[in-house]
Design a protein around this motif. Structure first.
Motif, PDB file in Angstrom:
ATOM      1  N   LYS A 273      76.721 -66.306  49.880  1.00  0.00           N
ATOM      2  CA  LYS A 273      76.470 -66.296  51.073  1.00  0.00           C
ATOM      3  C   LYS A 273      75.066 -66.844  51.333  1.00  0.00           C
ATOM      4  CE  LYS A 273      78.855 -62.840  53.044  1.00  0.00           C
ATOM      5  NZ  LYS A 273      80.199 -63.554  53.873  1.00  0.00           N
ATOM      6  N   ALA A 274      74.580 -67.309  52.336  1.00  0.00           N
ATOM      7  CA  ALA A 274      73.403 -67.909  52.493  1.00  0.00           C
ATOM      8  C   ALA A 274      72.136 -67.047  51.990  1.00  0.00           C
ATOM      9  CB  ALA A 274      73.119 -68.505  53.939  1.00  0.00           C
ATOM     10  N   GLY A 275      71.228 -67.415  51.456  1.00  0.00           N
ATOM     11  CA  GLY A 275      70.065 -66.446  50.689  1.00  0.00           C
ATOM     12  C   GLY A 275      70.347 -66.029  49.454  1.00  0.00           C
ATOM     13  N   SER A 276      71.811 -66.076  48.942  1.00  0.00           N
ATOM     14  CA  SER A 276      71.994 -65.741  47.722  1.00  0.00           C
ATOM     15  C   SER A 276      71.577 -66.569  46.608  1.00  0.00           C
ATOM     16  CB  SER A 276      73.475 -65.195  47.489  1.00  0.00           C
ATOM     17  OG  SER A 276      74.244 -66.310  47.478  1.00  0.00           O
ATOM     18  N   VAL A 277      71.669 -66.058  45.446  1.00  0.00           N
ATOM     19  CA  VAL A 277      71.224 -67.113  44.238  1.00  0.00           C
ATOM     20  C   VAL A 277      72.365 -68.125  44.049  1.00  0.00           C
ATOM     21  CG1 VAL A 277      70.605 -67.006  41.688  1.00  0.00           C
ATOM     22  CG2 VAL A 277      69.441 -65.563  43.264  1.00  0.00           C
ATOM     23  N   LEU A 278      71.760 -69.216  43.884  1.00  0.00           N
ATOM     24  CA  LEU A 278      72.841 -70.459  43.456  1.00  0.00           C
ATOM     25  C   LEU A 278      72.388 -70.837  42.117  1.00  0.00           C
ATOM     26  CD1 LEU A 278      74.929 -72.619  43.885  1.00  0.00           C
ATOM     27  CD2 LEU A 278      73.158 -74.130  44.955  1.00  0.00           C
ATOM     28  N   VAL A 279      71.275 -71.166  41.807  1.00  0.00           N
ATOM     29  CA  VAL A 279      71.007 -71.671  40.261  1.00  0.00           C
ATOM     30  C   VAL A 279      69.540 -71.119  39.977  1.00  0.00           C
ATOM     31  CG1 VAL A 279      70.059 -73.661  39.401  1.00  0.00           C
ATOM     32  CG2 VAL A 279      71.867 -73.943  40.884  1.00  0.00           C
TER      33      VAL A 279
ATOM     34  N   MET B  76      60.104 -82.542  26.587  1.00  0.00           N
ATOM     35  CA  MET B  76      61.107 -81.839  27.244  1.00  0.00           C
ATOM     36  C   MET B  76      62.310 -82.603  27.271  1.00  0.00           C
ATOM     37  SD  MET B  76      61.584 -80.542  31.265  1.00  0.00           S
ATOM     38  CE  MET B  76      60.043 -79.379  30.980  1.00  0.00           C
ATOM     39  N   SER B  77      63.544 -81.791  26.810  1.00  0.00           N
ATOM     40  CA  SER B  77      64.722 -82.573  26.602  1.00  0.00           C
ATOM     41  C   SER B  77      65.346 -83.047  27.830  1.00  0.00           C
ATOM     42  CB  SER B  77      65.723 -81.527  25.833  1.00  0.00           C
ATOM     43  OG  SER B  77      67.051 -82.017  26.099  1.00  0.00           O
ATOM     44  N   LYS B  78      66.051 -84.024  27.942  1.00  0.00           N
ATOM     45  CA  LYS B  78      66.806 -84.359  29.164  1.00  0.00           C
ATOM     46  C   LYS B  78      68.109 -83.880  29.536  1.00  0.00           C
ATOM     47  CE  LYS B  78      66.275 -88.957  30.145  1.00  0.00           C
ATOM     48  NZ  LYS B  78      66.650 -90.402  30.542  1.00  0.00           N
ATOM     49  N   ILE B  79      68.594 -82.909  28.384  1.00  0.00           N
ATOM     50  CA  ILE B  79      69.730 -82.279  28.505  1.00  0.00           C
ATOM     51  C   ILE B  79      69.611 -80.716  28.436  1.00  0.00           C
ATOM     52  CG2 ILE B  79      71.994 -81.801  27.261  1.00  0.00           C
ATOM     53  CD1 ILE B  79      71.809 -84.962  25.979  1.00  0.00           C
ATOM     54  N   SER B  80      70.355 -80.153  29.482  1.00  0.00           N
ATOM     55  CA  SER B  80      70.287 -78.575  29.209  1.00  0.00           C
ATOM     56  C   SER B  80      71.576 -78.261  29.465  1.00  0.00           C
ATOM     57  CB  SER B  80      69.216 -78.192  29.959  1.00  0.00           C
ATOM     58  OG  SER B  80      69.582 -78.417  31.458  1.00  0.00           O
ATOM     59  N   PRO B  81      71.959 -77.073  28.632  1.00  0.00           N
ATOM     60  CA  PRO B  81      73.482 -76.564  29.017  1.00  0.00           C
ATOM     61  C   PRO B  81      73.316 -75.935  30.481  1.00  0.00           C
ATOM     62  CG  PRO B  81      72.670 -75.755  26.952  1.00  0.00           C
ATOM     63  CD  PRO B  81      71.159 -76.526  27.678  1.00  0.00           C
ATOM     64  N   CYS B  82      74.478 -75.859  31.031  1.00  0.00           N
ATOM     65  CA  CYS B  82      74.606 -75.272  32.392  1.00  0.00           C
ATOM     66  C   CYS B  82      75.837 -73.962  32.166  1.00  0.00           C
ATOM     67  CB  CYS B  82      75.306 -76.149  33.445  1.00  0.00           C
ATOM     68  SG  CYS B  82      75.601 -75.532  34.999  1.00  0.00           S
ATOM     69  N   LEU B  83      75.263 -72.966  32.480  1.00  0.00           N
ATOM     70  CA  LEU B  83      76.071 -71.738  32.268  1.00  0.00           C
ATOM     71  C   LEU B  83      76.551 -71.517  33.648  1.00  0.00           C
ATOM     72  CD1 LEU B  83      73.897 -69.851  29.931  1.00  0.00           C
ATOM     73  CD2 LEU B  83      75.780 -71.498  29.249  1.00  0.00           C
ATOM     74  N   TRP B  84      77.953 -70.988  33.626  1.00  0.00           N
ATOM     75  CA  TRP B  84      78.723 -70.644  35.133  1.00  0.00           C
ATOM     76  C   TRP B  84      78.958 -69.412  35.026  1.00  0.00           C
ATOM     77  CZ3 TRP B  84      81.380 -74.473  38.498  1.00  0.00           C
ATOM     78  CH2 TRP B  84      82.189 -73.858  39.486  1.00  0.00           C
ATOM     79  N   PHE B  85      78.508 -68.642  36.225  1.00  0.00           N
ATOM     80  CA  PHE B  85      78.574 -67.236  36.548  1.00  0.00           C
ATOM     81  C   PHE B  85      79.285 -67.322  37.805  1.00  0.00           C
ATOM     82  CE2 PHE B  85      75.154 -67.767  33.592  1.00  0.00           C
ATOM     83  CZ  PHE B  85      75.456 -66.748  32.724  1.00  0.00           C
ATOM     84  N   ASP B  86      79.843 -66.028  38.003  1.00  0.00           N
ATOM     85  CA  ASP B  86      80.133 -65.551  39.497  1.00  0.00           C
ATOM     86  C   ASP B  86      79.443 -64.402  39.940  1.00  0.00           C
ATOM     87  OD1 ASP B  86      81.612 -65.297  41.650  1.00  0.00           O
ATOM     88  OD2 ASP B  86      83.370 -64.021  40.597  1.00  0.00           O
ATOM     89  N   GLY B  87      77.985 -64.974  40.362  1.00  0.00           N
ATOM     90  CA  GLY B  87      77.328 -63.888  40.880  1.00  0.00           C
ATOM     91  C   GLY B  87      76.373 -63.338  40.254  1.00  0.00           C
ATOM     92  N   GLU B  88      76.173 -63.383  38.825  1.00  0.00           N
ATOM     93  CA  GLU B  88      75.547 -62.839  37.688  1.00  0.00           C
ATOM     94  C   GLU B  88      74.392 -63.754  37.222  1.00  0.00           C
ATOM     95  OE1 GLU B  88      78.809 -62.120  35.163  1.00  0.00           O
ATOM     96  OE2 GLU B  88      78.787 -60.027  35.706  1.00  0.00           O
ATOM     97  N   ALA B  89      74.172 -64.904  37.548  1.00  0.00           N
ATOM     98  CA  ALA B  89      73.386 -66.151  36.884  1.00  0.00           C
ATOM     99  C   ALA B  89      71.700 -65.435  36.866  1.00  0.00           C
ATOM    100  CB  ALA B  89      73.098 -67.237  37.811  1.00  0.00           C
ATOM    101  N   GLU B  90      71.436 -65.069  37.915  1.00  0.00           N
ATOM    102  CA  GLU B  90      70.057 -64.495  37.877  1.00  0.00           C
ATOM    103  C   GLU B  90      69.743 -63.169  36.718  1.00  0.00           C
ATOM    104  OE1 GLU B  90      66.174 -63.847  41.001  1.00  0.00           O
ATOM    105  OE2 GLU B  90      68.161 -62.949  41.397  1.00  0.00           O
TER     106      GLU B  90
END
Length: 159
Positions: free
Chosen positions: A44-50, A1-15
């Motif tokens: 909000k609390a309970g919404s998807v963060l990551v 498994m790679s130590k590096i992974s891209p992080c993609l930034w969304f505004d509520g659409e991550a999932e």
């Protein structure tokens, strides 16, 4: 498994984005979904963060970071396609729902990410031993949006 992974930034659409991307390619899936424990700029609390997910064996993280930032061509994801059917399928899926086709096999999906849908045969035509053929193939590619393997081959062969 790679130590590096891209992080993609969304505004509520991550999932939603992660689920869409993993539907496209084998060896893909959602690994974990982390929720906000308190209200924050990310939601909000309970919404998807990551959302951590694997796309064709490569790990990614999708973050609902709050304010939307626009992606640019400076970072894109290239998918190597074995044949025209795979080029067509991925192209059509990625531009569906509001994506935008661009020149030379590039597109922007409905979430704003840039992709290059590239046939694995492309280096053969652009970098082949026949320099005149490679030049013709390059000129043909520069006129395309979605790449057409048969047309690239015809250009390389001089037809």
């Amino acid at each position: 498994m790679s130590k590096i992974s891209p992080c993609l930034w969304f505004d509520g659409e991550a999932e939603q984005a992660a689920a869409f991307y993993v539907s496209l390619l084998p060896d893909s899936g959602i690994d974990t979904v982390q929720k906000n424990t308190v209200d924050s700029p990310a939601g909000k609390a309970g919404s998807v963060l990551v959302v951590e997910f694997t796309l064709a064996g490569q790990r990614f993280m999708a973050l609902n970071g709050g304010t939307r930032f626009e992606y640019t061509h400076a970072v894109s994801f290239k998918i190597d396609c074995t044949d025209q059917a795979e080029v067509d399928r991925l192209w059509d899926k990625l531009i569906s729902g509001g994506g935008q086709p661009e020149r030379c096999g590039w597109l922007r999906d409905r979430f704003g990410l840039y992709w290059q849908i590239v046939p694995t045969a492309l280096p053969k035509y652009l970098g082949g031993d026949d320099r005149a053929g490679a030049q013709r193939a390059m000129q043909a590619m520069l006129q395309m949006t979605k790449l057409d393997i048969a047309a690239l081959e015809r250009a390389y062969e001089g037809g």
